[in-house]
Design a protein around this motif. Structure first.
Motif, mmCIF file in Angstrom:
data_model
loop_
_atom_site.group_PDB
_atom_site.id
_atom_site.type_symbol
_atom_site.label_atom_id
_atom_site.label_comp_id
_atom_site.label_asym_id
_atom_site.label_seq_id
_atom_site.Cartn_x
_atom_site.Cartn_y
_atom_site.Cartn_z
ATOM 1 N N LYS A 1 0.829 -1.199 0.000
ATOM 2 C CA LYS A 1 0.000 0.000 0.000
ATOM 3 C C LYS A 1 0.870 1.258 0.000
ATOM 4 C CE LYS A 1 -4.126 -1.983 2.087
ATOM 5 N NZ LYS A 1 -5.207 -1.805 3.096
ATOM 6 N N ILE A 2 0.239 2.381 -0.365
ATOM 7 C CA ILE A 2 0.943 3.655 -0.441
ATOM 8 C C ILE A 2 0.162 4.706 0.335
ATOM 9 C CG2 ILE A 2 2.014 3.207 -2.697
ATOM 10 C CD1 ILE A 2 -0.296 4.770 -3.967
ATOM 11 N N GLU A 3 0.821 5.844 0.530
ATOM 12 C CA GLU A 3 0.135 6.951 1.192
ATOM 13 C C GLU A 3 0.816 8.253 0.815
ATOM 14 O OE1 GLU A 3 0.467 6.348 5.368
ATOM 15 O OE2 GLU A 3 2.625 6.684 5.423
ATOM 16 N N ALA A 4 0.062 9.345 0.900
ATOM 17 C CA ALA A 4 0.615 10.680 0.659
ATOM 18 C C ALA A 4 1.155 11.233 1.969
ATOM 19 C CB ALA A 4 -0.477 11.595 0.105
ATOM 20 N N ARG A 5 2.320 11.871 1.888
ATOM 21 C CA ARG A 5 2.916 12.477 3.087
ATOM 22 C C ARG A 5 3.354 13.892 2.761
ATOM 23 N NH1 ARG A 5 7.207 7.696 4.292
ATOM 24 N NH2 ARG A 5 5.748 5.949 4.409
ATOM 25 N N CYS A 6 3.433 14.710 3.822
ATOM 26 C CA CYS A 6 3.846 16.097 3.674
ATOM 27 C C CYS A 6 5.039 16.388 4.578
ATOM 28 C CB CYS A 6 2.684 17.045 4.017
ATOM 29 S SG CYS A 6 3.100 18.804 3.867
ATOM 30 N N ARG A 7 5.803 17.381 4.204
ATOM 31 C CA ARG A 7 6.949 17.805 5.001
ATOM 32 C C ARG A 7 6.526 18.203 6.421
ATOM 33 N NH1 ARG A 7 11.887 19.992 3.449
ATOM 34 N NH2 ARG A 7 11.174 20.174 1.295
ATOM 35 N N CYS A 8 5.306 18.719 6.552
ATOM 36 C CA CYS A 8 4.829 19.193 7.856
ATOM 37 C C CYS A 8 4.483 18.061 8.806
ATOM 38 C CB CYS A 8 3.606 20.094 7.678
ATOM 39 S SG CYS A 8 2.115 19.223 7.152
ATOM 40 N N GLY A 9 4.441 16.821 8.302
ATOM 41 C CA GLY A 9 4.117 15.682 9.153
ATOM 42 C C GLY A 9 2.786 15.048 8.824
ATOM 43 N N TRP A 10 1.972 15.719 8.014
ATOM 44 C CA TRP A 10 0.675 15.166 7.626
ATOM 45 C C TRP A 10 0.863 13.925 6.765
ATOM 46 C CZ3 TRP A 10 -1.057 14.450 2.649
ATOM 47 C CH2 TRP A 10 -2.400 14.107 2.488
ATOM 48 N N SER A 11 -0.050 12.997 6.880
ATOM 49 C CA SER A 11 -0.079 11.834 5.989
ATOM 50 C C SER A 11 -1.521 11.478 5.700
ATOM 51 C CB SER A 11 0.651 10.638 6.611
ATOM 52 O OG SER A 11 0.023 10.246 7.815
ATOM 53 N N GLY A 12 -1.773 11.041 4.482
ATOM 54 C CA GLY A 12 -3.131 10.686 4.084
ATOM 55 C C GLY A 12 -3.433 9.226 4.375
ATOM 56 N N PRO A 13 -4.645 8.817 4.067
ATOM 57 C CA PRO A 13 -5.023 7.424 4.295
ATOM 58 C C PRO A 13 -4.252 6.489 3.366
ATOM 59 C CG PRO A 13 -6.737 8.585 3.080
ATOM 60 C CD PRO A 13 -5.758 9.615 3.494
ATOM 61 N N THR A 14 -3.968 5.298 3.824
ATOM 62 C CA THR A 14 -3.264 4.325 2.991
ATOM 63 C C THR A 14 -4.212 3.787 1.933
ATOM 64 O OG1 THR A 14 -3.832 2.548 4.522
ATOM 65 C CG2 THR A 14 -1.710 3.664 4.849
ATOM 66 N N GLY A 15 -3.644 3.379 0.816
ATOM 67 C CA GLY A 15 -4.449 2.824 -0.262
ATOM 68 C C GLY A 15 -3.546 2.178 -1.295
ATOM 69 N N THR A 16 -4.132 1.867 -2.433
ATOM 70 C CA THR A 16 -3.368 1.222 -3.505
ATOM 71 C C THR A 16 -3.400 2.028 -4.793
ATOM 72 O OG1 THR A 16 -5.332 -0.085 -4.113
ATOM 73 C CG2 THR A 16 -3.776 -1.089 -2.558
ATOM 74 N N ASN A 17 -4.154 3.130 -4.808
ATOM 75 C CA ASN A 17 -4.308 3.929 -6.026
ATOM 76 C C ASN A 17 -3.389 5.149 -5.959
ATOM 77 O OD1 ASN A 17 -5.279 5.745 -8.066
ATOM 78 N ND2 ASN A 17 -7.149 4.485 -8.170
ATOM 79 N N THR A 18 -2.393 5.196 -6.848
ATOM 80 C CA THR A 18 -1.430 6.302 -6.861
ATOM 81 C C THR A 18 -2.092 7.622 -7.225
ATOM 82 O OG1 THR A 18 0.334 4.769 -7.504
ATOM 83 C CG2 THR A 18 0.763 7.101 -7.836
ATOM 84 N N VAL A 19 -3.039 7.578 -8.176
ATOM 85 C CA VAL A 19 -3.723 8.798 -8.603
ATOM 86 C C VAL A 19 -4.498 9.406 -7.441
ATOM 87 C CG1 VAL A 19 -5.474 9.749 -10.155
ATOM 88 C CG2 VAL A 19 -3.866 8.022 -10.992
ATOM 89 N N THR A 20 -5.208 8.567 -6.698
ATOM 90 C CA THR A 20 -5.972 9.055 -5.550
ATOM 91 C C THR A 20 -5.048 9.666 -4.503
ATOM 92 O OG1 THR A 20 -7.685 7.385 -5.898
ATOM 93 C CG2 THR A 20 -7.575 8.391 -3.721
ATOM 94 N N ALA A 21 -3.924 9.016 -4.236
ATOM 95 C CA ALA A 21 -2.982 9.526 -3.251
ATOM 96 C C ALA A 21 -2.404 10.872 -3.697
ATOM 97 C CB ALA A 21 -1.868 8.510 -3.022
ATOM 98 N N SER A 22 -2.123 11.009 -5.000
ATOM 99 C CA SER A 22 -1.599 12.276 -5.517
ATOM 100 C C SER A 22 -2.611 13.395 -5.372
ATOM 101 C CB SER A 22 -1.206 12.108 -6.995
ATOM 102 O OG SER A 22 -0.180 11.159 -7.154
ATOM 103 N N ARG A 23 -3.888 13.088 -5.598
ATOM 104 C CA ARG A 23 -4.943 14.091 -5.436
ATOM 105 C C ARG A 23 -5.064 14.512 -3.977
ATOM 106 N NH1 ARG A 23 -9.605 11.331 -9.327
ATOM 107 N NH2 ARG A 23 -8.651 11.944 -11.348
ATOM 108 N N GLN A 24 -4.951 13.548 -3.074
ATOM 109 C CA GLN A 24 -5.009 13.874 -1.655
ATOM 110 C C GLN A 24 -3.843 14.781 -1.258
ATOM 111 O OE1 GLN A 24 -4.907 9.936 -0.036
ATOM 112 N NE2 GLN A 24 -7.130 9.586 -0.261
ATOM 113 N N ALA A 25 -2.661 14.486 -1.817
ATOM 114 C CA ALA A 25 -1.489 15.308 -1.519
ATOM 115 C C ALA A 25 -1.673 16.726 -2.037
ATOM 116 C CB ALA A 25 -0.250 14.666 -2.139
ATOM 117 N N LYS A 26 -2.186 16.870 -3.256
ATOM 118 C CA LYS A 26 -2.394 18.195 -3.843
ATOM 119 C C LYS A 26 -3.427 18.974 -3.034
ATOM 120 C CE LYS A 26 -3.529 20.553 -8.159
ATOM 121 N NZ LYS A 26 -3.922 20.394 -9.588
#
Length: 232
Positions: free
Chosen positions: A198-223
């Motif tokens: 699984k993958i997840e979006a992370r930020c320099r500030c310490g935030w992280s998004g929900p884990t998943g398997t879809n890279t596109v979804t994770a990129s949208r969450q990061a943006k």
């Protein structure tokens, strides 16, 4: 006494050995002395003229000086109506061609330098001034400058700029190196999660998004986090 690099093997440099008087240590034979000095120009009794070039050395400057010397000898030979043997003629053609391509690289490097930001923060010269000095319409200069920025640099630019700070400029499509940007507080990316597969979006500030398997979804969450880090 003038000496030349012992490493140079060209035919134009001929160093004559002058015998010195053992007592006075002065030349035992008559040495031709100039009839007149005028700054870097020297006039000799045999009707020849020397012009002293000043440069810091290095093979780049020596090469240009050597080929310019060949070009002058070719010029004099043609103007004097001399018969030029095939070997010398080939040398004249070769060095004049090399000098021409080196001067093209130098001219275009000066064009680039003139359009770079100077101490004032603006381009050192406007295109109209550059065109006037080059004898070209400013639109022609603008077009050539654009082609250089797009990667169409002079054939021997790498030769001209080697071992200098300018060698790194206009590489990879001609773009100038950009000033380093300060790190952003919210800069995200998509990374592997601690959960296998699984993958997840992370930020320099310490935030992280929900884990998943879809890279596109994770990129949208990061943006979305970068645009609205407080989630408002």
């Amino acid at each position: 006494m003038t000496t030349y690099s012992p490493n140079y093997k060209g035919a134009q440099w001929q160093i004559s050995q002058v015998e010195l008087d053992p007592e006075t240590r002065t030349p035992a034979t008559t040495v031709m002395e100039p009839t007149e000095l005028a700054g870097p120009t020297v006039f000799w009794p045999d009707s020849t003229t020397s012009y002293l070039l000043h440069f810091k050395g290095g093979h780049i400057s020596w090469t240009v000086a050597d080929e310019a010397d060949t070009a002058l000898r070719a010029l004099e030979a043609l103007r004097d109506g001399e018969e030029i043997d095939p070997g010398t003629l080939r040398a004249y053609l070769r060095d004049v061609r090399k000098l021409e391509t080196r001067m093209t690289a130098l001219k275009e490097e000066l064009l680039l330098f003139a359009r770079e930001s100077g101490p004032s923060g603006r381009a050192r010269l406007p295109f109209r001034d550059i065109g006037e000095e080059l004898g070209q319409h400013h639109s022609t200069v603008i077009e050539r400058h654009k082609r250089i920025l797009d990667g169409d640099t002079a054939q021997w630019r790498s030769w001209l700029a080697q071992h200098t700070a300018r060698a790194a400029l206009y590489a990879n499509g001609g773009e100038l190196p950009r000033a380093a940007e300060p790190p952003r507080e919210h800069e995200t990316g998509v990374y592997d999660s601690e959960e296998p597969g699984k993958i997840e979006a992370r930020c320099r500030c310490g935030w992280s998004g929900p884990t998943g398997t879809n890279t596109v979804t994770a990129s949208r969450q990061a943006k979305a986090h970068e645009e609205n880090p407080l989630g408002e």
